[in-house]
Design an enzyme around this catalytic site. Structure first.
Site, short mmCIF file in Angstrom:
data_model
loop_
_atom_site.label_atom_id
_atom_site.label_comp_id
_atom_site.label_asym_id
_atom_site.label_seq_id
_atom_site.Cartn_x
_atom_site.Cartn_y
_atom_site.Cartn_z
N ASN A 12 96.81 86.97 80.13
CA ASN A 12 96.93 86.88 78.67
C ASN A 12 96.40 85.50 78.27
O ASN A 12 97.12 84.50 78.41
CB ASN A 12 98.40 87.06 78.28
CG ASN A 12 98.63 86.88 76.79
OD1 ASN A 12 97.69 86.75 76.02
ND2 ASN A 12 99.90 86.87 76.40
N LYS A 14 95.75 84.35 75.41
CA LYS A 14 96.28 83.87 74.12
C LYS A 14 95.16 83.27 73.26
O LYS A 14 94.04 83.77 73.31
CB LYS A 14 97.45 82.89 74.37
CG LYS A 14 98.51 83.50 75.30
CD LYS A 14 99.82 82.78 75.33
CE LYS A 14 100.77 83.49 76.28
NZ LYS A 14 102.12 82.93 76.30
N HIS A 97 104.08 91.50 72.12
CA HIS A 97 104.37 90.23 72.80
C HIS A 97 105.37 89.44 71.94
O HIS A 97 105.31 89.50 70.71
CB HIS A 97 103.08 89.43 73.00
CG HIS A 97 103.25 88.24 73.88
ND1 HIS A 97 103.83 87.08 73.43
CD2 HIS A 97 102.96 88.04 75.19
CE1 HIS A 97 103.87 86.21 74.44
NE2 HIS A 97 103.35 86.76 75.51
N GLU A 99 105.45 86.49 71.11
CA GLU A 99 104.83 85.60 70.13
C GLU A 99 104.38 86.37 68.90
O GLU A 99 104.40 85.85 67.78
CB GLU A 99 103.65 84.86 70.80
CG GLU A 99 104.18 83.81 71.79
CD GLU A 99 103.25 83.47 72.94
OE1 GLU A 99 102.05 83.81 72.89
OE2 GLU A 99 103.75 82.86 73.91
N GLU A 164 109.19 90.26 79.73
CA GLU A 164 108.92 88.83 79.57
C GLU A 164 110.10 88.16 78.86
O GLU A 164 110.17 88.20 77.61
CB GLU A 164 107.65 88.62 78.73
CG GLU A 164 106.39 89.17 79.37
CD GLU A 164 105.16 88.41 78.88
OE1 GLU A 164 104.41 87.93 79.74
OE2 GLU A 164 104.97 88.28 77.67
N GLY A 170 105.84 80.08 79.19
CA GLY A 170 105.24 78.76 78.99
C GLY A 170 106.18 77.61 79.24
O GLY A 170 105.88 76.47 78.87
N SER A 209 105.94 82.30 83.08
CA SER A 209 105.79 81.22 84.07
C SER A 209 105.52 81.74 85.48
O SER A 209 105.98 81.15 86.46
CB SER A 209 107.01 80.29 84.04
OG SER A 209 107.12 79.66 82.77
P1 PGA Z 1 103.12 82.13 80.70
O1 PGA Z 1 102.93 83.28 79.58
O2 PGA Z 1 102.62 82.72 82.01
O3 PGA Z 1 102.28 80.98 80.22
O4 PGA Z 1 104.57 81.83 80.75
C1 PGA Z 1 103.16 84.63 79.86
C2 PGA Z 1 102.93 85.44 78.60
O5 PGA Z 1 103.30 85.00 77.51
O6 PGA Z 1 102.38 86.57 78.67
#
Ligand code: PGA
Length: 247
Positions: A12, A14, A97, A99, A164, A170, A209
C-alpha cells in the site's frame, strides 16, 4: 497460513512518490519477483496506476488501487470508479482502509457499497478492518472487527480481508502473535459462517508495521494468508524480503 492458500503480499504505497519514483519502485519489485512463495500486488496512488500497470504488463506483480467510488460513473467530482481502475489495468482495490474511514468518514455501509462496485467491475476487493487502541484497551477488539466485517462485506463477497489494527499502522508497534492469531481466528470463523467453503479459503491479510524482521513469525500464524504492507513496501528490497518470508 491457511493450508492450500497461496499468500498475498500487497504493498500500500499510500500518497507517496512521483511518477518516476513509482515506476522505479514497480520495476525493482518486478525484477525481484521471480520464484517468491507469494503473489505480489502493488497499490500506487490513483494517478500512478495506469503507468505502473503498463510497466508491469500483466506479469507476476499485480496492480491495485487504494479506493474506488461506489458508483460506476456519474457526477462525483474528484472520484474514480471501479470500471476506470479496471480499464487502467488494476485487478485489485483496497477498500475501507482506516485512513479512509478516518479522513473521509467512510462507514461500513459505504465500504460495502464500494466492495459491490469493485466486484461488479471485475476487481478483487481487499476490505480492511481493525480496532483503534482505545477499543483494544476497552476489550472490544474482537467485537469491533466482527461488526466491521458484518457491515462491510456484501453478500457473495469473494475478495480478501485485511486485519489492520489502527494503532499498529505506521507506528512500529504490532500486536503479539497470540493477539494476531486470535483476531484472525475470529475473522475466519465469521467468513466460514457467512460464506461456507469460500470463507474457509478466503485470504486474510495482516497489516500494521509489517517488516522484514517480523514478517516470518506473523506469516507463519494460522489464518494469516499474507500481508498488507505500508511503509516497508516503499523499499523494494524490504517488500521482497517480506514476500520471501511467506515461504
Ligand atoms: P504500515 O501500513 O505497514 O506502514 O504500518 C500498513 C497499512 O496501512 O496498510
Amino acid at each position: 497460513m491457511t493450508p492450500g492458500v497461496r499468500p498475498l503480499i500487497a504493498g500500500n504505497w499510500k500518497m507517496h512518490g512521483s511518477m518516476a519514483e513509482a515506476e522505479a519502485l514497480a520495476g525493482a519489485v518486478r525484477d525481484g519477483a521471480a520464484g517468491l512463495p507469494a503473489d505480489l500486488l502493488v497499490c500506487p496512488a490513483f494517478l500512478h496506476v495506469a503507468a505502473v500497470a503498463r510497466l508491469l504488463g500483466g506479469g507476476a506483480v499485480a496492480v491495485g488501487a487504494q479506493d474506488c467510488h461506489a458508483a460506476a460513473k456519474g457526477a462525483h467530482t474528484g472520484d474514480v470508479s471501479a470500471p476506470m481502475l479496471r480499464d487502467a489495468g488494476a485487478t485489485h482495490v483496497i477498500l475501507g482502509h482506516s485512513e479512509r474511514r478516518a479522513d473521509h468518514g467512510e462507514t461500513d455501509a459505504v465500504v460495502r457499497a464500494k466492495a459491490e462496485a469493485a466486484a461488479a467491475a471485475g476487481l478483487v476487493p481487499i476490505v480492511c478492518v481493525g480496532e483503534t487502541e482505545a477499543e483494544r484497551l476497552a476489550g472490544q477488539a474482537e467485537a469491533v472487527v466482527e461488526r466491521q466485517l458484518a457491515g462491510s462485506l456484501p453478500e457473495g463477497f469473494a475478495g480478501v480481508v485485511a486485519y489492520e489494527p489502527v494503532w499498529a499502522i505506521g507506528t512500529g508497534r504490532t500486536p503479539t502473535e497470540a493477539d494476531i492469531g486470535a483476531i484472525h481466528a475470529v475473522i475466519r470463523a465469521r467468513l466460514a459462517a457467512r460464506f461456507g467453503a469460500a470463507g474457509q479459503g478466503m485470504r486474510i491479510l495482516y497489516g500494521g508495521s509489517m517488516k522484514p524482521g517480523n514478517a516470518a513469525a506473523i506469516l507463519a500464524l494460522p489464518n494469516v494468508d499474507g500481508g498488507l504492507v505500508g511503509g516497508a513496501s516503499l523499499v523494494a528490497a524490504d517488500f521482497l524480503a517480506i514476500a520471501k518470508a511467506a515461504g
